[in-house]
Design a protein around this motif. Sequence first.
Motif, mmCIF file in Angstrom:
data_model
loop_
_atom_site.group_PDB
_atom_site.id
_atom_site.type_symbol
_atom_site.label_atom_id
_atom_site.label_comp_id
_atom_site.label_asym_id
_atom_site.label_seq_id
_atom_site.Cartn_x
_atom_site.Cartn_y
_atom_site.Cartn_z
ATOM 1 N N LYS A 32 -11.960 -4.980 -2.890
ATOM 2 C CA LYS A 32 -10.796 -4.696 -1.792
ATOM 3 C C LYS A 32 -9.532 -3.775 -2.182
ATOM 4 N N ASP A 33 -9.279 -3.200 -1.958
ATOM 5 C CA ASP A 33 -8.426 -1.945 -2.148
ATOM 6 C C ASP A 33 -7.477 -2.438 -1.792
ATOM 7 N N GLU A 34 -6.066 -2.192 -3.147
ATOM 8 C CA GLU A 34 -4.962 -2.759 -3.373
ATOM 9 C C GLU A 34 -3.699 -2.449 -2.114
ATOM 10 N N LYS A 35 -2.968 -2.744 -1.917
ATOM 11 C CA LYS A 35 -2.177 -2.348 -1.374
ATOM 12 C C LYS A 35 -0.516 -2.614 -1.910
ATOM 13 N N LEU A 58 3.241 1.164 -9.958
ATOM 14 C CA LEU A 58 2.094 0.189 -9.866
ATOM 15 C C LEU A 58 1.017 1.110 -8.986
ATOM 16 N N TYR A 59 1.244 2.413 -8.880
ATOM 17 C CA TYR A 59 -0.585 3.372 -9.060
ATOM 18 C C TYR A 59 -0.456 3.334 -9.620
ATOM 19 N N THR A 65 -3.602 1.490 -2.318
ATOM 20 C CA THR A 65 -2.875 2.070 -1.451
ATOM 21 C C THR A 65 -1.795 1.655 -1.173
ATOM 22 N N ILE A 66 -0.557 3.092 -1.489
ATOM 23 C CA ILE A 66 0.812 3.141 -0.402
ATOM 24 C C ILE A 66 1.335 2.617 0.605
ATOM 25 N N LYS A 149 3.032 -7.759 -2.583
ATOM 26 C CA LYS A 149 3.721 -6.665 -3.506
ATOM 27 C C LYS A 149 4.395 -6.229 -2.443
ATOM 28 N N LEU A 150 5.795 -5.646 -2.775
ATOM 29 C CA LEU A 150 6.379 -5.224 -2.005
ATOM 30 C C LEU A 150 8.073 -4.785 -3.211
ATOM 31 N N VAL A 151 8.119 -3.585 -2.739
ATOM 32 C CA VAL A 151 9.217 -2.784 -3.712
ATOM 33 C C VAL A 151 9.949 -2.141 -2.589
ATOM 34 N N ILE A 152 11.659 -2.804 -3.289
ATOM 35 C CA ILE A 152 12.700 -1.966 -1.916
ATOM 36 C C ILE A 152 13.706 -2.041 -2.887
#
Length: 352
Positions: A32-35, A58-59, A65-66, A149-152
Amino acid sequence: MEPAVKEAKVSVAEPAVKEEKVSVAVPAVKKKDEKVFVAVPAEPRAGQSTLLWALAHLYSSRATTIVLTHVHVPPQMIPIMGVKFHVSKMSADQVRLFRMAERQQVEEMLDDYIHRCSEIKVKCEKLVIENEDVASGLVELIRLHGITKLVIAAAADKQYSKKLNKPVSKTATEIMQRADPSCKIWFVCKEKLICVRDKEVQIAPSAAVGQEVARLPFHHKEDDIKMEMGFDHELEEARKALDDLMSRALKESCRRQKADEEVAASLQKAKVYEELYLEEVRKREDLEAALARADREIAQLRRAFGQRNTPREGPQHATPMRSSSMAQHTIVVAYNAKKSDLGPAGWQPAEP
């Protein structure tokens, strides 16, 4: 006497069973694609540093996928021709048109990010939700989509310093406290990692819970597709209405500009008339002052002549005597002037 019966053991030959190994071809499960979800604010290019950090750290491959995540907060004050009005003071159609125009601006901003990512061959998606509070909207997205996974942004780029070691913004602070523990969050500022909130609890959901979690994004996508299908038609209507509104606003602006010019011309004329009026008032005051001085001088002369020609008998006979002497003097002067006009002394007209 009974014959002896011999017990004969009959051995039945059982067929030998061979153990055969059966190999079943199991189809390979596609990974599964990692988001990686990246929260971007509404201001254009304000989330650029956050996105760049996520792409750099992270990519990892094309399997990643971003997902650009944005929480749209509908404003309560709507600007019209330089004046802001509360939504309660406007009609529902006006509010709807303004909301659609704002949503279009958000979509264009996210599309610009996606275009930049596609130029460097990065798979990118967008996810938008409306909420009255940004932190509450992100918490809801984490719960609905099972974000891990969240970047803020921890703070605005201009607030960055080497001593910054925790989130400063109100939104980032609330996300750290309220987000699901299964979500790992990276807090960055000006392309620098500030801190990380790791997964505190790894929850193994049951089958039913897993099906429910899997069902929620599916229904959410169906709703998004339906919204997008009707969005184009509504957007076209909104554009037509906006063009009509802009046309009327332009006409109203021209009318007001013409009225302002007329008012300015009237004020200029009024100013000129006021100056003329003040000039006339000044001249009149000067004339009245001159007349008052003349009256005072005449009165002084009369008093001086009266004191000089007053007889000893009393003031009651002064006026008649003075008047008679002045009359005689006037007659003599007039006679002499007439005589000088006729010619030399003794001249007489010739007889016919």
